[in-house]
Scaffold this motif. Structure first.
Motif, short mmCIF file in Angstrom:
data_model
loop_
_atom_site.label_atom_id
_atom_site.label_comp_id
_atom_site.label_asym_id
_atom_site.label_seq_id
_atom_site.Cartn_x
_atom_site.Cartn_y
_atom_site.Cartn_z
N SER A 171 35.29 24.82 27.47
CA SER A 171 34.76 23.86 26.50
C SER A 171 34.97 22.41 26.95
O SER A 171 34.39 21.50 26.38
N SER A 172 35.76 22.20 28.00
CA SER A 172 35.97 20.82 28.47
C SER A 172 34.84 20.35 29.38
O SER A 172 34.65 19.15 29.57
N GLY A 173 34.09 21.30 29.95
CA GLY A 173 33.06 20.92 30.92
C GLY A 173 33.62 20.45 32.25
O GLY A 173 32.92 19.85 33.05
N LYS A 174 34.90 20.72 32.49
CA LYS A 174 35.53 20.22 33.73
C LYS A 174 35.91 21.36 34.68
O LYS A 174 36.82 21.20 35.50
N ARG A 175 35.23 22.51 34.57
CA ARG A 175 35.66 23.65 35.36
C ARG A 175 35.60 23.37 36.86
O ARG A 175 36.50 23.76 37.62
N ALA A 176 34.58 22.69 37.31
CA ALA A 176 34.45 22.46 38.76
C ALA A 176 35.66 21.67 39.27
O ALA A 176 36.26 22.01 40.30
#
Ligand SMILES: [Zn+2]
Length: 388
Positions: free
Chosen positions: A92-97
């Motif tokens: 849900s943070s959108g920071k997986r990469a």
């Protein structure tokens, strides 16, 4: 890889601390991010593995610095080796990469508990703490460290050392309070005074951590380098680049004054990979020139780690195991370096910190041509030992 690596894969504190760091970087609030980072640091710094702390009914005791949300993550990791809570937060943070990149950059880092386990393990061929006679990288009030040279000598003696080198930054590294040559001359007097007061019971050396510039040159002239007992060279720039920097490192090693290549990559756990280079070529050159490769024991650096140190060993290198301490309390970081050397099965004879002072000083005084011969011989001996 080998047995020793598979065991450190079970470093439960490193795994749990890693998930807490992932959770930190998944936060949008700075305050929460710092909170989880602190929790991760608390777990990574524990002296014992989390599995030893679990009570008879499976309960975890209160750990200073660890709140309820972090405890839940730790529970999940202990139960399953993973954390659904953290994975959801990452999604849900959108920071997986970015977080996947950070995960890759914490491989082969040891928690404090794992360092202690490795130091105590009986079945390893590498050096013991008892064989470690002195630390060759630390910083004082003369650059970016806090202790004065007397405090350093006292703390090193308390640790049972026979010698140590104060290695403040050279003047090229302004950001780290690099020492001018006039200051270095003053520091030399202070070190002489400390040594005179110790009457031969302990020897403090004056070293310098020279900065490797973008082309591989040092921030010291040859004459300036010659005033120090030991010259370390270390990279502090261009540490987040993907291009190959083998030539830069070869140039640094080729400098006749350099005795130790310190924190060779300049990596930081979960943050930056440091210098990208053909390390086998760099190690071969270091072995040929008798330049020792450092294992920097700062927990955030662990540079080299045991996997790369194994390759340096095969290349025939000498090693320096150092704390890179900036306070006297951080002198214990040398233990992290010793643990990596044990995992890499580096014989004590190949570690300059395990030598008596006389042998160390003789090595430091040798011109490159003589050192080269010696290290070629030891490389040959090493290859024989490996094929046996
Ligand atoms: Zn440095």
């Amino acid at each position: 890889m080998d047995v020793q690596e598979s065991r450190t894969d079970a470093d439960i504190n490193a795994i749990a601390g890693g998930f807490l760091r992932d959770l930190a970087f998944a936060q949008s609030s700075q305050q929460k991010m710092f909170g989880y980072k602190r929790a991760a640091a608390a777990i990574l710094g524990l002296d014992v593995p989390l599995t030893d702390l679990i009570g008879a009914r499976g309960e975890l005791p209160r750990i200073p610095g660890i709140g309820p949300a972090s405890t839940r993550v730790i529970r999940e990791v202990l139960d399953s080796g993973a954390s659904p809570t953290v994975e959801e937060a990452i999604d849900s943070s959108g920071k997986r990469a970015d977080i996947d990149r950070r995960r890759e950059l914490r491989r082969h880092f040891l928690s404090r508990a794992e360092v202690r386990r490795v130091l105590a393990a009986q079945d390893m061929r590498g050096p013991t703490l008892e064989q470690y006679r002195g630390d060759l990288q630390m910083h004082s009030e003369w650059s970016d460290g806090s202790p004065n040279v007397q405090e350093i000598a006292d703390a090193c003696r308390d640790r049972g050392y026979q010698y140590a080198a104060v290695t403040d930054h050279s003047y090229g590294l302004k950001i780290a309070g690099g020492m001018s040559m006039a200051e270095a001359a003053e520091q030399r007097k202070a070190i002489d005074h400390v040594n005179a007061g110790l009457g031969g019971a302990f020897k403090l050396l004056q070293g310098i951590e020279a900065n490797i510039d973008l082309a591989g040159n040092l921030d010291l002239t040859d004459d300036e380098a010659a005033t120090f007992d030991v010259v370390l060279a270390a990279p502090h720039s261009r540490l987040r680049r993907s291009e190959d920097q083998t030539d830069r490192m070869l140039t640094a090693i080729a400098h006749p004054a350099v005795r130790i290549l310190a924190h060779p990559r300049g990596r930081i756990t979960g943050s930056r990979a440091g210098v990208i280079a053909d390390w086998d070529t760099v190690f071969a050159s270091a072995a040929e020139r008798g330049v020792a490769i450092e294992i920097d024991g700062d927990p955030a650096r662990q540079d080299l780690d045991y996997t790369l140190a194994t390759r340096a060993l095969e290349a025939g290198c000498l090693f320096a195991l150092d704390s890179d301490a900036h306070t006297t309390g951080q002198l214990s970081y040398a233990e992290t370096a010793v643990a990596h050397a044990r995992l890499a099965a580096i014989p004590a004879d190949r570690i300059v910190n395990c030598w008596p002072l006389e042998r160390l000083l003789a090595w430091l005084a040798e011109p490159v041509s003589q050192r080269a011969n010696q290290s070629t011989r030891s490389a040959h001996r090493n290859r024989e030992a490996l094929t046996r």
